[in-house]
Design a protein around this motif. Sequence first.
Motif, PDB file in Angstrom:
ATOM      1  N   SER A   7       0.820  -1.199   0.000  1.00 23.88           N
ATOM      2  CA  SER A   7       0.000   0.000   0.000  1.00 23.88           C
ATOM      3  C   SER A   7       0.870   1.273   0.000  1.00 23.88           C
ATOM      4  O   SER A   7       0.590   2.238  -0.716  1.00 23.88           O
ATOM      5  CB  SER A   7      -0.927  -0.068   1.210  1.00 23.88           C
ATOM      6  N   ALA A   8       1.958   1.253   0.774  1.00 21.28           N
ATOM      7  CA  ALA A   8       2.873   2.407   0.793  1.00 21.28           C
ATOM      8  C   ALA A   8       3.537   2.595  -0.569  1.00 21.28           C
ATOM      9  O   ALA A   8       3.741   3.730  -1.023  1.00 21.28           O
ATOM     10  CB  ALA A   8       3.929   2.223   1.884  1.00 21.28           C
ATOM     11  N   LEU A   9       3.849   1.481  -1.248  1.00 16.41           N
ATOM     12  CA  LEU A   9       4.467   1.573  -2.584  1.00 16.41           C
ATOM     13  C   LEU A   9       3.511   2.210  -3.586  1.00 16.41           C
ATOM     14  O   LEU A   9       3.934   2.867  -4.536  1.00 16.41           O
ATOM     15  CB  LEU A   9       4.862   0.177  -3.091  1.00 16.41           C
ATOM     16  N   GLY A  10       2.218   1.970  -3.379  1.00 15.86           N
ATOM     17  CA  GLY A  10       1.218   2.510  -4.303  1.00 15.86           C
ATOM     18  C   GLY A  10       0.841   3.953  -3.999  1.00 15.86           C
ATOM     19  O   GLY A  10       0.120   4.590  -4.757  1.00 15.86           O
ATOM     20  N   ASP A  11       1.347   4.470  -2.882  1.00 20.79           N
ATOM     21  CA  ASP A  11       1.028   5.845  -2.492  1.00 20.79           C
ATOM     22  C   ASP A  11       1.682   6.822  -3.458  1.00 20.79           C
ATOM     23  O   ASP A  11       2.891   6.745  -3.696  1.00 20.79           O
ATOM     24  CB  ASP A  11       1.565   6.076  -1.063  1.00 20.79           C
ATOM     25  N   PRO A  12       0.915   7.750  -4.047  1.00 20.64           N
ATOM     26  CA  PRO A  12       1.504   8.711  -4.986  1.00 20.64           C
ATOM     27  C   PRO A  12       2.637   9.521  -4.348  1.00 20.64           C
ATOM     28  O   PRO A  12       3.551   9.983  -5.028  1.00 20.64           O
ATOM     29  CB  PRO A  12       0.339   9.635  -5.362  1.00 20.64           C
ATOM     30  N   LYS A  13       2.619   9.663  -3.020  1.00 17.72           N
ATOM     31  CA  LYS A  13       3.671  10.414  -2.325  1.00 17.72           C
ATOM     32  C   LYS A  13       4.786   9.491  -1.846  1.00 17.72           C
ATOM     33  O   LYS A  13       5.524   9.829  -0.935  1.00 17.72           O
ATOM     34  CB  LYS A  13       3.070  11.140  -1.102  1.00 17.72           C
TER      35      LYS A  13
END
Length: 348
Positions: free
Chosen positions: A288-294
């Motif tokens: 999920s963190a990898l998919g975060d735009p930021k």
Amino acid sequence: MESGMEEIPVKVAVRIRPLLSREVLHNHQVCVRLVPNTQQIIIGKDRVFTFDFVFGKNSTQEEVYTVCIKPLLVSLTEGYNATVFAYGQTGSGKTYTIGGGHIASVAENEKGIIPRAIQELFQHISENRNIDFHVKVSYIEVYKEELRDLLELETSVKELHIREDEKGNTVIVGAKEFQVECADEVISLLESGNAARHTGTTQMNEHSSRSHAIFTISICQKQSAESQRNTDAAQDSSWKSIQMIASKFHFVDLAGSERVTKTGNTGERFKESIQINSGLLALGNVISALGDPKRKSVHIPYRDAKITRILKDSLGGNAKTVMIACISPSSSDFDESLNSLKYANRAK
Ligand code: ADP
Ligand code: MG
């Protein structure tokens, strides 16, 4: 670059297995369907989810391989790391899809991802005689946050350590790596590791898998000495400055994602479930963190579990990752299927 054009680090597929004959016998109803001609899945009356790829009950092993895995195998031969996970409750089709079962007894068209990838890799090697390939395999199990070497059972858990080298590559110190020359050799290693996989007994499924299994193929490519003499560097510029290309492909059959209460686990089994689920939770958080735009500024919590530490150099960055969430269609599994769809949805 526009954010919409950025490479998505993790692609998510959902596969719904058919009802099993015993479920048909007990008159189980289907509660999950594909929405025709879309990438959507509908569960219950009206809950809709959209994914990168969706596979229904009639999907073939070949289809799943061609759509999800073939592009990763190409990347592997180009020098990128790749990872595929199978996620889902026990009995949802993870092992069937990954291809970690008893391979010798499975019909050709029913073979899962690993045997197909092995076959294709050695096909590629035989078609590229100008390159020297070195192929190694290892097979590790994570059980209650401890590592086990499925290819060398005598190795004690204390001898296995996860390390990161100076280039950022993850290595499991102490893990047996077998150098292999042909597809048959890899298959027989896979088979022997599968036989050693840790299984326990729960009320829900006698051979419920309580561990994560990570089968890894590492390849190292060098332009062969002969072809170096025959080619002038300008002709084959991709090799000009590169001496050697190393990459690896992890095939991960995750522990069952089912909740503790449903299986009626208590005591030792309960502790197991908590530890297993903490691995799945950590993996979900990383993806999920990898998919975060930021994500450039977001902390990626790799260190929270063994499974995410092991996969660190093969998740995100230049690595290609596919998660296949496996789903039972039966109404009796509604809660678990909904949970799996939510987990997969968060990974997008
Ligand atoms: P898991 O590894 O998630 O516990 P399995 O892969 O063992 O689940 O699958 C459970 C059962 O369902 C097995 O008998 C398997 O052969 C069958 N199965 C799973 N997926 C499919 C599928 N797509 N088509 C046909 N049978 C399947
Ligand atoms: Mg399994």
